[in-house]
Write a protein that holds these residues in place. Structure first.
Motif, PDB file in Angstrom:
ATOM      1  N   ALA A  42       0.751  -1.265   0.091  1.00 44.62           N
ATOM      2  CA  ALA A  42      -0.144  -0.071  -0.024  1.00 44.62           C
ATOM      3  C   ALA A  42       0.805   1.233   0.065  1.00 44.62           C
ATOM      4  O   ALA A  42       0.670   2.175  -0.555  1.00 44.62           O
ATOM      5  N   ALA A  43       1.899   1.101   0.778  1.00 43.76           N
ATOM      6  CA  ALA A  43       2.933   2.529   0.876  1.00 43.76           C
ATOM      7  C   ALA A  43       3.463   2.716  -0.456  1.00 43.76           C
ATOM      8  O   ALA A  43       3.496   3.916  -1.193  1.00 43.76           O
ATOM      9  N   GLN A  44       4.040   1.643  -0.933  1.00 42.82           N
ATOM     10  CA  GLN A  44       4.732   1.715  -2.359  1.00 42.82           C
ATOM     11  C   GLN A  44       3.545   2.287  -3.378  1.00 42.82           C
ATOM     12  O   GLN A  44       4.116   3.174  -4.208  1.00 42.82           O
ATOM     13  N   HIS A  45       2.608   1.880  -3.381  1.00 43.16           N
ATOM     14  CA  HIS A  45       1.633   1.811  -4.692  1.00 43.16           C
ATOM     15  C   HIS A  45       1.319   3.392  -4.484  1.00 43.16           C
ATOM     16  O   HIS A  45       1.138   4.424  -5.453  1.00 43.16           O
ATOM     17  N   ILE A  46       0.860   3.703  -3.174  1.00 42.53           N
ATOM     18  CA  ILE A  46       0.514   5.337  -3.051  1.00 42.53           C
ATOM     19  C   ILE A  46       1.892   6.332  -3.233  1.00 42.53           C
ATOM     20  O   ILE A  46       1.360   7.159  -3.805  1.00 42.53           O
ATOM     21  N   ALA A  47       2.881   5.583  -2.673  1.00 47.29           N
ATOM     22  CA  ALA A  47       4.165   6.682  -2.803  1.00 47.29           C
ATOM     23  C   ALA A  47       4.283   6.843  -4.529  1.00 47.29           C
ATOM     24  O   ALA A  47       4.609   7.645  -5.038  1.00 47.29           O
ATOM     25  N   ALA A  48       4.073   5.544  -5.326  1.00 51.16           N
ATOM     26  CA  ALA A  48       4.405   5.637  -6.746  1.00 51.16           C
ATOM     27  C   ALA A  48       3.308   6.492  -7.250  1.00 51.16           C
ATOM     28  O   ALA A  48       3.698   7.472  -8.172  1.00 51.16           O
ATOM     29  N   ARG A  49       2.180   6.610  -6.901  1.00 52.83           N
ATOM     30  CA  ARG A  49       0.967   7.281  -7.647  1.00 52.83           C
ATOM     31  C   ARG A  49       1.585   8.977  -7.303  1.00 52.83           C
ATOM     32  O   ARG A  49       1.333   9.826  -7.857  1.00 52.83           O
ATOM     33  N   THR A  50       1.889   9.127  -5.879  1.00 54.45           N
ATOM     34  CA  THR A  50       2.140  10.578  -5.699  1.00 54.45           C
ATOM     35  C   THR A  50       3.386  10.909  -6.467  1.00 54.45           C
ATOM     36  O   THR A  50       3.450  11.910  -7.013  1.00 54.45           O
ATOM     37  N   THR A  51       4.212  10.073  -6.498  1.00 51.80           N
ATOM     38  CA  THR A  51       5.479  10.270  -7.390  1.00 51.80           C
ATOM     39  C   THR A  51       5.125  10.778  -8.791  1.00 51.80           C
ATOM     40  O   THR A  51       5.701  11.796  -9.453  1.00 51.80           O
ATOM     41  N   ARG A  52       4.570   9.905  -9.347  1.00 52.01           N
ATOM     42  CA  ARG A  52       4.033   9.989 -10.776  1.00 52.01           C
ATOM     43  C   ARG A  52       3.215  11.392 -10.891  1.00 52.01           C
ATOM     44  O   ARG A  52       3.454  11.992 -11.799  1.00 52.01           O
ATOM     45  N   ARG A  53       2.429  11.735  -9.914  1.00 54.14           N
ATOM     46  CA  ARG A  53       1.601  12.862 -10.099  1.00 54.14           C
ATOM     47  C   ARG A  53       2.495  14.208  -9.986  1.00 54.14           C
ATOM     48  O   ARG A  53       2.283  14.981 -10.829  1.00 54.14           O
TER      49      ARG A  53
ATOM     50  N   LEU B  46      -5.206  -6.245  -2.542  1.00 53.66           N
ATOM     51  CA  LEU B  46      -4.320  -5.807  -3.862  1.00 53.66           C
ATOM     52  C   LEU B  46      -5.104  -5.106  -4.903  1.00 53.66           C
ATOM     53  O   LEU B  46      -4.917  -3.945  -5.375  1.00 53.66           O
ATOM     54  N   TYR B  47      -6.373  -5.920  -5.148  1.00 52.18           N
ATOM     55  CA  TYR B  47      -7.136  -5.159  -6.131  1.00 52.18           C
ATOM     56  C   TYR B  47      -7.764  -3.903  -5.664  1.00 52.18           C
ATOM     57  O   TYR B  47      -7.887  -3.073  -6.290  1.00 52.18           O
ATOM     58  N   LEU B  48      -8.216  -3.909  -4.425  1.00 48.51           N
ATOM     59  CA  LEU B  48      -8.806  -2.902  -3.779  1.00 48.51           C
ATOM     60  C   LEU B  48      -7.876  -1.654  -3.796  1.00 48.51           C
ATOM     61  O   LEU B  48      -8.022  -0.557  -3.969  1.00 48.51           O
ATOM     62  N   LEU B  49      -6.560  -1.870  -3.453  1.00 41.93           N
ATOM     63  CA  LEU B  49      -5.404  -0.951  -3.367  1.00 41.93           C
ATOM     64  C   LEU B  49      -5.385  -0.314  -4.799  1.00 41.93           C
ATOM     65  O   LEU B  49      -5.285   0.798  -5.000  1.00 41.93           O
ATOM     66  N   HIS B  50      -5.318  -0.961  -5.782  1.00 38.91           N
ATOM     67  CA  HIS B  50      -5.320  -0.553  -7.203  1.00 38.91           C
ATOM     68  C   HIS B  50      -6.338   0.180  -7.699  1.00 38.91           C
ATOM     69  O   HIS B  50      -6.204   0.929  -8.829  1.00 38.91           O
ATOM     70  N   ARG B  51      -7.410   0.251  -7.013  1.00 38.92           N
ATOM     71  CA  ARG B  51      -8.599   1.214  -7.214  1.00 38.92           C
ATOM     72  C   ARG B  51      -8.559   2.428  -6.818  1.00 38.92           C
ATOM     73  O   ARG B  51      -9.081   3.520  -7.253  1.00 38.92           O
ATOM     74  N   PHE B  52      -7.464   2.510  -5.741  1.00 35.70           N
ATOM     75  CA  PHE B  52      -7.265   4.113  -5.423  1.00 35.70           C
ATOM     76  C   PHE B  52      -5.975   4.786  -6.158  1.00 35.70           C
ATOM     77  O   PHE B  52      -4.855   3.856  -6.559  1.00 35.70           O
ATOM     78  N   PRO B  53      -6.093   6.123  -6.370  1.00 35.38           N
ATOM     79  CA  PRO B  53      -7.084   6.837  -6.030  1.00 35.38           C
ATOM     80  C   PRO B  53      -7.988   6.948  -7.088  1.00 35.38           C
ATOM     81  O   PRO B  53      -7.584   6.187  -8.139  1.00 35.38           O
ATOM     82  N   GLY B  54      -9.172   7.642  -6.748  1.00 42.62           N
ATOM     83  CA  GLY B  54     -10.237   7.762  -7.592  1.00 42.62           C
ATOM     84  C   GLY B  54     -11.203   6.684  -7.242  1.00 42.62           C
ATOM     85  O   GLY B  54     -12.115   6.578  -8.210  1.00 42.62           O
ATOM     86  N   PHE B  55     -11.120   5.642  -6.284  1.00 41.53           N
ATOM     87  CA  PHE B  55     -12.146   4.847  -6.057  1.00 41.53           C
ATOM     88  C   PHE B  55     -13.619   5.482  -5.268  1.00 41.53           C
ATOM     89  O   PHE B  55     -13.448   6.391  -4.387  1.00 41.53           O
ATOM     90  N   GLU B  56     -14.642   5.115  -6.063  1.00 35.83           N
ATOM     91  CA  GLU B  56     -16.057   5.688  -5.527  1.00 35.83           C
ATOM     92  C   GLU B  56     -16.803   4.483  -4.963  1.00 35.83           C
ATOM     93  O   GLU B  56     -17.023   3.628  -5.875  1.00 35.83           O
TER      94      GLU B  56
END
Lengths: 152, 176
Positions: A42-53, B46-56
């Motif tokens: 989760a931390a990696q995914h969110i960090a990656a999205r933030t960096t990408r943004r 992991l599926y749920l995680l990849h719905r973020f950001p923008g998950f409604e």
């Protein structure tokens, strides 16, 4: 809530419900490794999205600003002369001659038009009716504005 | 949810902790296997995680997650059945004696204890009884999660309760 109330006949005795809940339960819990794995992902995914943004912003913000500035410069280069001519022609049209009671402002307008503009003035500006629009018309207008007779 | 959409990892952790045990219970219900349950749990989040950001989220989280867990569990189950089939094939091939492949074992919905309680019910009825009385989902939520009309969910539930009422094993609960 209404849904729950509407379905009161779709109930089972509490004891049976309790036994179902007890039976439908795994006899193990989630290991800490799984918790840790998902926390890290989760931390990696969110960090990656933030960096990408941020990366996107870093690229697109200067590009956008440069583009907007270039568009403004191009508009001023290409549309500037057009805008000036529009203003000029507007001046020639809006400062239309009032034959009944000309003012000194109209004499000034015609003088400026003859001096600054390459446009052909409107025929109405031929105040002395000699077929030409020139400084004599300016003089005639000025004279009329101060109510002097020609030649005085 | 908003915090998770804004990129707050702690918000996703909170979501995970809130629904982890429910997802595990559901995964266990479908797979009845420890390792498979944990795999299904991981894949679900992991599926749920990849719905973020923008998950409604337009329904309850459990209504959203139920078909996800179910689908992942079914996929796992089929993979495992194929793997078992494939292993059997190699042995049979070696022996030059290839029997017809059996259908994969149907997805199990309950443990032995549950089997005892829910033995008179069909798989569809078992599923809907557990959704209603273990997962605390309303008939509308069940209908949404199973992608069936609300009327079908209600009638299926009604039929299941009637069977439990009439079955000698579970009748005693209704007579108390």
């Amino acid at each position: 809530m209404n849904d729950r109330n509407d379905n009161q006949n779709l109930e089972i005795p509490p004891d049976l419900q309790h036994h179902l809940q007890e039976a439908d339960r795994p006899d193990f819990t989630v290991p800490q490794e799984v918790d840790a794995f998902l926390h890290t992902r989760a931390a990696q995914h969110i960090a990656a999205r933030t960096t990408r943004r941020r990366h996107r912003l870093r690229i697109w913000l200067p590009t956008g600003l440069t583009g907007a500035a270039a568009a403004i410069i191009l508009m001023s280069v290409y549309l500037g002369p057009w805008w000036q001519s529009v203003n000029r022609s507007r001046a020639t049209q809006t400062a239309g001659l009032n034959l009944d009671d000309p003012t000194i402002l109209e004499a000034f307008a015609l003088a400026r038009l003859l001096k600054d503009s390459n446009d052909v003035p409107a025929p109405e500006w031929d105040y002395n009716a000699d077929g030409l629009i020139d400084s004599h018309d300016v003089d005639a207008l000025a004279a009329a504005a101060v109510h002097l007779e020609n030649g005085i | 949810m908003a915090a998770a959409n804004d990129g707050d990892p702690a918000a996703f952790d909170a979501l995970y902790l809130r629904y982890r045990d429910w997802v595990l219970r559901l995964a266990w219900r479908f797979t009845h296997d420890r390792e498979e349950s944990l795999d299904v749990l991981q894949e679900t989040f992991l599926y749920l995680l990849h719905r973020f950001p923008g998950f409604e989220l337009t329904a309850r989280m459990t209504t959203f997650l139920y078909p996800v867990v179910r689908s992942i569990a079914v996929t796992h189950h089929r993979k495992r059945a194929r793997q078992a089939d494939s292993d059997a094939y190699h042995i049979d091939d070696y022996l030059h004696d290839q029997p017809e492949k059996a259908d994969p074992e149907p997805l199990r919905l309950s443990s032995r204890q549950l089997d005892a309680l829910l033995s008179p019910l069909s798989d569809d009825q078992r599923e809907i009884i557990l959704m209603r009385f273990v997962d605390d989902m309303t008939p509308s939520e069940i209908a949404q999660a199973l992608n069936i009309p609300a009327g079908t969910a209600k009638s299926r539930l009604h039929g299941a309760i009637r069977r439990l009422h009439d079955d000698p094993e579970t009748r005693r609960y209704f007579e108390q």
